[in-house]
Motif scaffolding. Structure first.
Motif, short mmCIF file in Angstrom:
data_model
loop_
_atom_site.label_atom_id
_atom_site.label_comp_id
_atom_site.label_asym_id
_atom_site.label_seq_id
_atom_site.Cartn_x
_atom_site.Cartn_y
_atom_site.Cartn_z
N ARG A 3 -25.33 61.08 -1.24
CA ARG A 3 -24.36 61.98 -1.88
C ARG A 3 -23.57 62.74 -0.82
O ARG A 3 -22.40 63.01 -0.99
CB ARG A 3 -25.07 62.96 -2.81
N ARG A 4 -24.20 63.08 0.28
CA ARG A 4 -23.48 63.78 1.35
C ARG A 4 -22.43 62.88 2.00
O ARG A 4 -21.41 63.36 2.45
CB ARG A 4 -24.46 64.26 2.43
N ILE A 9 -23.07 58.68 -7.72
CA ILE A 9 -24.44 58.87 -8.19
C ILE A 9 -25.08 57.51 -8.49
O ILE A 9 -26.24 57.27 -8.14
CB ILE A 9 -24.45 59.77 -9.44
N THR A 10 -24.33 56.63 -9.12
CA THR A 10 -24.87 55.31 -9.47
C THR A 10 -25.22 54.51 -8.22
O THR A 10 -26.29 53.88 -8.15
CB THR A 10 -23.83 54.54 -10.32
N GLU A 11 -24.34 54.53 -7.22
CA GLU A 11 -24.61 53.79 -5.98
C GLU A 11 -25.83 54.38 -5.25
O GLU A 11 -26.66 53.63 -4.70
CB GLU A 11 -23.39 53.83 -5.08
N THR A 12 -25.92 55.70 -5.24
CA THR A 12 -27.06 56.35 -4.58
C THR A 12 -28.37 55.98 -5.29
O THR A 12 -29.37 55.69 -4.64
CB THR A 12 -26.88 57.88 -4.57
N ALA A 13 -28.32 56.00 -6.63
CA ALA A 13 -29.53 55.64 -7.39
C ALA A 13 -29.93 54.20 -7.13
O ALA A 13 -31.11 53.89 -7.01
CB ALA A 13 -29.28 55.86 -8.88
N GLY A 17 -33.36 53.37 -5.46
CA GLY A 17 -34.25 52.68 -6.39
C GLY A 17 -34.84 53.60 -7.43
O GLY A 17 -36.02 53.47 -7.77
N CYS A 18 -34.05 54.56 -7.91
CA CYS A 18 -34.51 55.47 -8.94
C CYS A 18 -33.41 55.66 -9.97
O CYS A 18 -32.31 55.11 -9.83
CB CYS A 18 -34.96 56.80 -8.35
N SER A 19 -33.66 56.47 -10.98
CA SER A 19 -32.67 56.66 -12.05
C SER A 19 -31.57 57.61 -11.61
O SER A 19 -31.72 58.38 -10.66
CB SER A 19 -33.36 57.20 -13.30
N ARG A 20 -30.46 57.56 -12.35
CA ARG A 20 -29.33 58.44 -12.06
C ARG A 20 -29.71 59.90 -12.28
O ARG A 20 -29.29 60.78 -11.52
CB ARG A 20 -28.14 58.08 -12.96
N SER A 21 -30.51 60.16 -13.33
CA SER A 21 -30.89 61.55 -13.63
C SER A 21 -31.73 62.16 -12.50
O SER A 21 -31.61 63.34 -12.19
CB SER A 21 -31.66 61.62 -14.94
N THR A 22 -32.54 61.34 -11.85
CA THR A 22 -33.33 61.82 -10.72
C THR A 22 -32.42 62.20 -9.56
O THR A 22 -32.60 63.25 -8.93
CB THR A 22 -34.33 60.74 -10.26
N VAL A 23 -31.44 61.38 -9.27
CA VAL A 23 -30.49 61.67 -8.20
C VAL A 23 -29.74 62.96 -8.50
O VAL A 23 -29.58 63.83 -7.64
CB VAL A 23 -29.50 60.50 -7.99
N VAL A 24 -29.30 63.13 -9.75
CA VAL A 24 -28.55 64.34 -10.14
C VAL A 24 -29.43 65.58 -9.99
O VAL A 24 -29.00 66.60 -9.43
CB VAL A 24 -28.03 64.20 -11.59
N SER A 25 -30.69 65.51 -10.48
CA SER A 25 -31.54 66.70 -10.43
C SER A 25 -31.92 67.06 -9.00
O SER A 25 -31.92 68.25 -8.63
CB SER A 25 -32.80 66.50 -11.27
N ILE A 26 -32.20 66.09 -8.17
CA ILE A 26 -32.56 66.39 -6.77
C ILE A 26 -31.35 66.91 -6.01
O ILE A 26 -31.47 67.84 -5.21
CB ILE A 26 -33.18 65.15 -6.09
N HIS A 27 -30.19 66.35 -6.27
CA HIS A 27 -28.98 66.83 -5.60
C HIS A 27 -28.66 68.25 -6.03
O HIS A 27 -28.28 69.09 -5.19
CB HIS A 27 -27.80 65.88 -5.89
N ALA A 28 -28.82 68.55 -7.30
CA ALA A 28 -28.58 69.91 -7.79
C ALA A 28 -29.58 70.89 -7.17
O ALA A 28 -29.21 72.01 -6.79
CB ALA A 28 -28.67 69.95 -9.31
N LYS A 29 -30.83 70.47 -7.05
CA LYS A 29 -31.85 71.32 -6.44
C LYS A 29 -31.53 71.58 -4.97
O LYS A 29 -31.72 72.69 -4.46
CB LYS A 29 -33.23 70.68 -6.59
#
Length: 118
Positions: A3-4, A9-13, A17-29
């Motif tokens: 993300r940096r 988000i889709t490419e990062t996920a 190798g994880c879901s999009r929601s995981t990428v969003v929540s970790i990035h927000a955190k």
């Protein structure tokens, strides 16, 4: 990191190798807290006897070789740190690998054994 670098988000996920929601929540955190570590990894009550005091305790036991757990707890509590119970001191010594042992009783050498030895 993806993300940096500007990936979606889709490419990062897909990369991770994880879901999009995981990428969003970790990035927000990461943005909100500045940290992504979880307290879940450190389970249990925080240690009362810290690492430095633990090394000092083991050094004292190795030097004197004869103190009881009661004496060790009294010495530890004499300092300016938090008071600890004998049970905590005993458990810390077991974690370090120091446990009490009794010498093995062996029979004395007989005359025959001494002759064979010579």
């Amino acid at each position: 990191m993806g993300r940096r670098l500007g990936t979606s988000i889709t490419e990062t996920a897909r990369l991770v190798g994880c879901s999009r929601s995981t990428v969003v929540s970790i990035h927000a955190k990461l943005i909100n807290d500045g940290d992504t570590s979880s307290r879940r990894q450190s389970v249990g009550h925080p240690r009362v006897i810290k690492e430095k005091r633990c090394r000092r305790l083991s050094r004292f036991v190795k030097q004197t070789r004869r103190p009881t757990v009661t004496q060790l707890a009294a010495q530890y509590n004499a300092g300016p740190s938090v008071s600890v119970s004998e049970h905590k001191v005993q458990r810390t010594l077991l974690d370090i690998g120091l446990c009490s042992r009794r010498p093995t009783r062996v029979p004395l050498l007989t005359k025959r054994h001494r002759q064979l030895h010579l």
